[in-house]
Design a protein around this motif. Structure first.
Motif, mmCIF file in Angstrom:
data_model
loop_
_atom_site.group_PDB
_atom_site.id
_atom_site.type_symbol
_atom_site.label_atom_id
_atom_site.label_comp_id
_atom_site.label_asym_id
_atom_site.label_seq_id
_atom_site.Cartn_x
_atom_site.Cartn_y
_atom_site.Cartn_z
ATOM 1 N N THR A 94 46.525 -35.229 62.872
ATOM 2 C CA THR A 94 47.427 -34.473 63.739
ATOM 3 C C THR A 94 48.879 -34.662 63.318
ATOM 4 O O THR A 94 49.696 -33.788 63.518
ATOM 5 C CB THR A 94 47.274 -34.965 65.188
ATOM 6 N N TYR A 95 49.175 -35.825 62.754
ATOM 7 C CA TYR A 95 50.561 -36.172 62.478
ATOM 8 C C TYR A 95 50.957 -35.945 61.034
ATOM 9 O O TYR A 95 50.132 -35.995 60.142
ATOM 10 C CB TYR A 95 50.822 -37.614 62.875
ATOM 11 N N LYS A 115 45.467 -30.853 61.609
ATOM 12 C CA LYS A 115 44.389 -30.304 62.434
ATOM 13 C C LYS A 115 44.706 -28.942 63.023
ATOM 14 O O LYS A 115 43.810 -28.226 63.436
ATOM 15 C CB LYS A 115 44.051 -31.282 63.570
ATOM 16 N N ASP A 116 45.988 -28.615 63.098
ATOM 17 C CA ASP A 116 46.294 -27.307 63.675
ATOM 18 C C ASP A 116 46.286 -26.209 62.617
ATOM 19 O O ASP A 116 46.692 -25.087 62.888
ATOM 20 C CB ASP A 116 47.626 -27.342 64.425
#
Lengths: 218, 218
Positions: A94-95, A115-116
């Motif tokens: 995510t980061y 993840k996006d």
DNA sequence: CGGCCAGTCATCCAAATGGTTGATTCCGGC
DNA sequence: GCCGGAATCAACCATTTGGATGACTGGCCG
């Protein structure tokens, strides 16, 4: 030609289900195992290796709630601790902080995706990584470029030590006593830290250092 | 009796896919729409409402990469901005800090689940929330209970707000401007915060608040 | 209604912190 | 063997922060 055999490593059941569903839509790939942390991932890799069914690609999250984290696990995998030759490891997290990315790359990751990212981007990355190529998310690539263009000055070991005490809320005097140095020296170190981090007070220094993962967050 | 009609709101395609896959395994529920942020969620709700096909439950993430965040969206939904009666909103997120939980509850959320929860727990929460009941993850419930039992003096909402700015490294003057109050008031709040947290300076306050998960680290 | 608390603001003073300049020592690299 | 960086310390001054006291408002609760 047979399918790309994948091991999923993520501590969230929801995310594992999502990746499984997404990968099921991609022809040419098969999820052969899952793990909730680094320890379980190594165990799975060893198990499959001894069975003569090695995996072709590891999809790894960095943050695990408990157990071995993703960077450590990646390092161990690339060191051959779970059978050789080690499979490529594609980070999917995510980061996208500098420290995260650098740590993962240093540990031997073949790629770094967020993840996006849209499914198509993830698909491309999976295929590239399995083929032994490097796969970086555009955002990540941009960040690395920017970092090379203007590298942020590295903190010395002593400075990081001081920063860690600072983050616990200690005063200059307390830090001086703890480190057996004078308050003057503490102040000198702090000024250096501020200028290297581009801030001008202690709380902002902690925020910046935490953000860049120079010191631990929470 | 017909299925529970669900709207998924999460900015990560991977997570949406995971929830869709997980919910598909639960009998009695159907995912009828998805949205990547709060704005899109409101639009979807309005669209379905005018079609005469209202949703029975909204599964909402709190952190959205861009667009309206989950707390704001929850508030607007519960205010009836997307048709009334408003559907229950079940928060499904990664974090469990006091600040997050309180904000969500104040906005009108019916429940608060963590993404790393096992599927069965998520299923129970979905059914409870759809039935109009409150659904809290055990970790979250425990935190709230401990907060009530524990005589640890509760920080006011305003104080937490200030604490969050403080943690970003802002000076008293900067916080005053940001919050449209005077520096004197900022100082008063800080003194109260220090005494409630049992510390005597701002960095220690951040450390204590982060430790107790009153605010989020990193 | 009366009391209490959160939130707001002001003033005053002491202490801590931030910023600068300059100096010494030690170590590693060219 | 010289140079530069890291670490150490000192003295000085401006600004910020911490701590105390007092005061006013609006809401909530009994």
């Amino acid at each position: 030609m047979s399918d790309i055999r994948i091991l999923l490593v993520d501590d969230h059941p929801v995310v594992r289900a999502g990746l499984r569903a997404m990968l099921a839509d991609f022809p040419g790939v098969t999820v052969v195992a899952e793990a909730a942390d680094g320890d379980a991932a190594l165990a799975e890799l060893r198990r499959l290796h001894t069975l003569g069914e090695p995996v072709d690609l590891v999809l790894m999250d960095l943050q695990m709630g408990a157990g071995m984290d993703g960077v450590t696990a990646t390092g161990k995998i690339k060191a051959g601790e779970a059978g050789s030759p080690p499979p490529p490891v594609l980070i999917l997290t995510t980061y996208d902080t500098d420290a995260d990315i650098l740590a993962a790359v240093e540990a031997g990751a073949s790629g770094y995706m967020l993840k996006d990212a849209p499914p198509e981007q993830i698909r491309q990355a999976v295929l590239s990584a399995a083929a032994g190529q490097t796969a970086l998310a555009p955002e990540v690539a941009a960040r690395l470029m920017g970092r090379i263009r203007n590298p942020s000055p590295a903190l010395s070991a002593r400075e990081v030590e001081l920063l860690e005490l600072l983050a616990t809320g200690m005063s200059n005097r307390a830090m001086a006593k703890q480190l057996f140095i004078s308050e003057a020296t503490v102040k000198t170190h702090l000024v250096h830290i501020y200028s290297k981090l581009g801030v001008d007070n202690r709380t902002a220094a902690i925020a910046a250092a935490t953000q860049r993962r120079i010191i631990r967050g929470r």
